[in-house]
Every structure is written in structure tokens, then in C-alpha cells.
Write a protein that holds these residues in place. Structure first.
Motif: not given
Length: 363
Positions: A103-111, A168-178, A181-187
Motif C-alpha cells: 500500500p504505497w504511501p506516495h508516488w515518489t516512493i512507488a516510482l 472481475q470480467m475483463d482480463p486485467a489486474t486490480a487497480r493500483f493503490p492511490a 498514482k503518478l501525477p499528470t502534467f495537469g497536476e
């Protein structure tokens, strides 16, 4: 004058190749009843005329930078790695496993963790063809092609049978923890003034820029880079200098596979936020054209990736807002590959005739 001036080789040859590809594409558009001028306007507006368009152009370019660098590193060692597509998909698996592990606390650690996972998985997938080439004499092109299909089948199996959440029906993993999440240019403060929040371009773009600098540093400022380039230029001379062919093939392909795998940070972690089928989206193959057009130099790769990002986003807009089919962007990409790769010598011969004539006039 048997050799072109440096500036002509770097600037004129790719430019003329691009213009020839554009001219033939225009003829094809005319042949199917379209308007080439309208097509160009829509492509330019859709890819460069707004913050939304730029956001998608830079998003695609980010992926192409990684795969272009992957091809370039292998090329300098005399290896033609066309397995970037499979290596990127397996790199996506590494990203997904890392992001779902904690459960990553922040994207700077997860990246940084995701970068390591993507690089290691991509490198591991490239290691098998590299070993076969170094120890068994297998053709690197054939083995890397085969491993693209093996990677695709493996990802489908894992997404359907292993990693898909229950119910879950679609072949994909679960969504990553919040926290992953990497910030986009708009953020990002400062960039948010120019980009809207719904663009997929994210901080991975800056990782790609760092990768360009790192590859340049490796190849032209380190002993290992010199050995890689020396082996790629002449195996007998490298052997005479005590350079191990096995080591050069393995090292260059591991770095190449790692770079291709890191592409997954952009779309798996940065955009989809989960692992999907066909996560590489063809970027592994486009990286070949990017490397060829960029003359296998990091600066050239960066510029060529921007061009192909423009073609990808502009082509999508063209298919959406005109009667010209979106598949035409594949034609344009193919023509660019044709002229920058297979017909590169033809363009050089044409320029050689011109420069020889100019030299005779000057004499």
C-alpha cells in the motif's frame, strides 16, 4: 566527395526521407478522395494546437523514447533488438507486481520501485535471446521476434488465470493503490497552467529525458560504452583488444531490455493504473523507426519520438474528424520507416551526387 558532410547526414537525410514519405502519403490521400491539406491541418491542430493535443503527443513520445533508446543501445553493440514490444509487456508485469505488492504511501516512493521492477523484468526477458545469441549463435532478430509472441501469450494467461481479481470480467489486474498514482502534467505545479488535468502525459516524461542523458553518458563517456561501440563496429578488432563478445552481447541486450521494460511506467502505471492486455500498444515496434530516424543517438531519438508522437496523436484526430481512415497513420509510419531504413542509402546517394557536383563547381 564520398562522404556526406556531418550536418547533411544528421539533418538533410532524415528531413528528405520524411518529406518523401509525406509526399507519397499525400498521393494516397488524393487517391482515396481525401484532401491532403485538410489532413495536415487536422493533424497539426489535433496534435499541437492545444494543451490537450500536446498532452497526448508527449504521452506517446515518452513511450517511444524508451523503446527507441532500447533499440539504439543494442544497435551500437551490433545487435538488432526488435523484441522491445515483448520486453515492454513483461516490464508492465514487473510494474504491476511492484505496485500491487504494497500500500504505497506516495508516488515518489512507488516510482523508483516500479522503475526497478520494470527494468529488471524487461532485462530478464531480453536475457534469454541474448544468451542464445552469445552462446549458441542464434540470430537475435529471430529470437526477439519469437519472444514478442511468447510475452503476449504469457501476459494473457496471467491476466486471465492468475492476476485477475475474483468477480472481475475483463482480463486485467486490480487497480493500483492511490499512493502509486503518478501525477499528470495537469497536476504538476507550473505545468498545470498549460495542461488540463485530463491529459495522460505524466512525470514519466522526465524519467525518459533522464534515460536519454544516461544512455549518452553510458555510450560516449564510459569505458563500457566504448567497448560496446567498439564491438559493434568490428568484432575482430574488439577481440584483438581483449573485449569479450559474450559480455558485450549480454550487457547491451540487458540494458536494451531494461529500457524497453521501463516504457511500461508511462502507460501501465501512469495512464491505465493497472496492467491490461497489449499494454505496449505497438510502441516496441515504433521504437525501431524512432532509433533509425534518430541515427541511434539519444538526441535524435528524442526528436524522432516527438515526431512519431505527433503522427500518432495527429493520425487519431485525422481519423476522428475527417473521412480519411485512422489506419492512414500506419501507412505514414510505415513510409517513414521505409525511407529512413531500407531506402536510406538511396537518399544518401542522391545527396552524394549533389555535393560532388557542388565540390566540382567550387574547384
Amino acid at each position: 566527395m564520398d562522404k556526406l558532410p556531418r550536418w547533411a547526414d544528421v539533418v538533410l537525410v532524415p528531413l528528405i526521407s520524411l518529406l518523401m514519405a509525406a509526399a507519397i502519403s499525400a498521393l494516397v490521400i488524393l487517391a482515396i478522395g481525401g484532401d491532403p491539406v485538410e489532413a495536415v491541418k487536422v493533424m497539426v491542430t489535433g496534435a499541437l494546437g492545444s494543451a490537450y493535443g500536446w498532452g497526448y503527443t508527449l504521452y506517446y513520445a515518452t513511450s517511444f523514447i524508451f523503446t527507441g533508446l532500447a533499440v539504439s543501445v543494442a544497435y551500437h553493440a551490433g545487435q538488432f533488438n526488435i523484441g522491445g514490444e515483448g520486453q515492454a509487456q513483461i516490464g508492465g508485469l514487473g510494474v504491476a507486481l511492484v505496485c500491487l505488492a504494497l500500500p504505497w504511501p506516495h508516488w515518489t516512493i512507488a516510482l523508483p520501485a516500479a522503475m526497478i521492477g520494470a527494468g529488471l523484468f524487461g532485462a530478464a526477458w531480453a536475457a534469454i535471446p541474448a544468451y542464445l545469441a552469445a552462446k549458441r549463435g542464434s540470430h537475435i532478430v529471430i529470437t526477439t521476434i519469437m519472444f514478442n509472441y511468447i510475452a503476449a501469450a504469457l501476459i494473457v494467461y496471467l491476466l486471465v488465470e492468475v492476476l485477475r481479481p475474483a468477480g472481475q470480467m475483463d482480463p486485467a489486474t486490480a487497480r493500483f493503490p492511490a499512493g502509486a498514482k503518478l501525477p499528470t502534467f495537469g497536476e504538476i505545479p507550473g505545468l498545470s497552467l498549460f495542461f488540463s488535468k485530463n491529459v495522460p502525459a505524466n512525470v514519466t516524461f522526465f524519467v525518459a529525458l533522464a534515460a536519454c542523458w544516461g544512455v549518452w553518458l553510458l555510450l560516449w563517456r564510459t569505458r563500457l560504452g566504448y567497448q560496446i561501440r567498439a564491438y559493434g563496429k568490428s568484432e575482430p578488432a574488439a577481440l584483438y583488444a581483449g573485449i569479450s563478445p559474450t559480455r558485450m552481447i549480454m550487457v547491451s541486450m540487458l540494458i536494451s531490455g531494461g529500457l524497453a521494460g521501463m516504457m511500461a511506467i508511462n502507460n501501465v502505471m501512469g495512464e491505465a493504473e493497472r496492467l491490461l492486455q497489449n499494454s505496449a500498444e505497438g510502441a516496441g515496434f515504433i521504437g525501431i523507426a524512432v532509433a533509425l530516424m534518430g541515427r541511434n543517438h539519444p538526441i535524435g531519438v528524442f526528436l524522432a519520438a516527438l515526431l512519431f508522437g505527433f503522427l500518432y496523436q495527429g493520425g487519431a484526430e485525422m481519423g476522428l474528424w475527417t473521412t480519411i481512415p485512422i489506419e492512414l497513420r500506419l501507412l505514414l509510419q510505415g513510409l517513414v520507416i521505409l525511407f529512413t531504413g531500407a531506402l536510406d542509402n538511396m537518399v544518401r546517394m542522391m545527396l552524394g551526387v549533389f555535393f560532388r557536383a557542388k565540390a566540382k563547381e567550387a574547384a
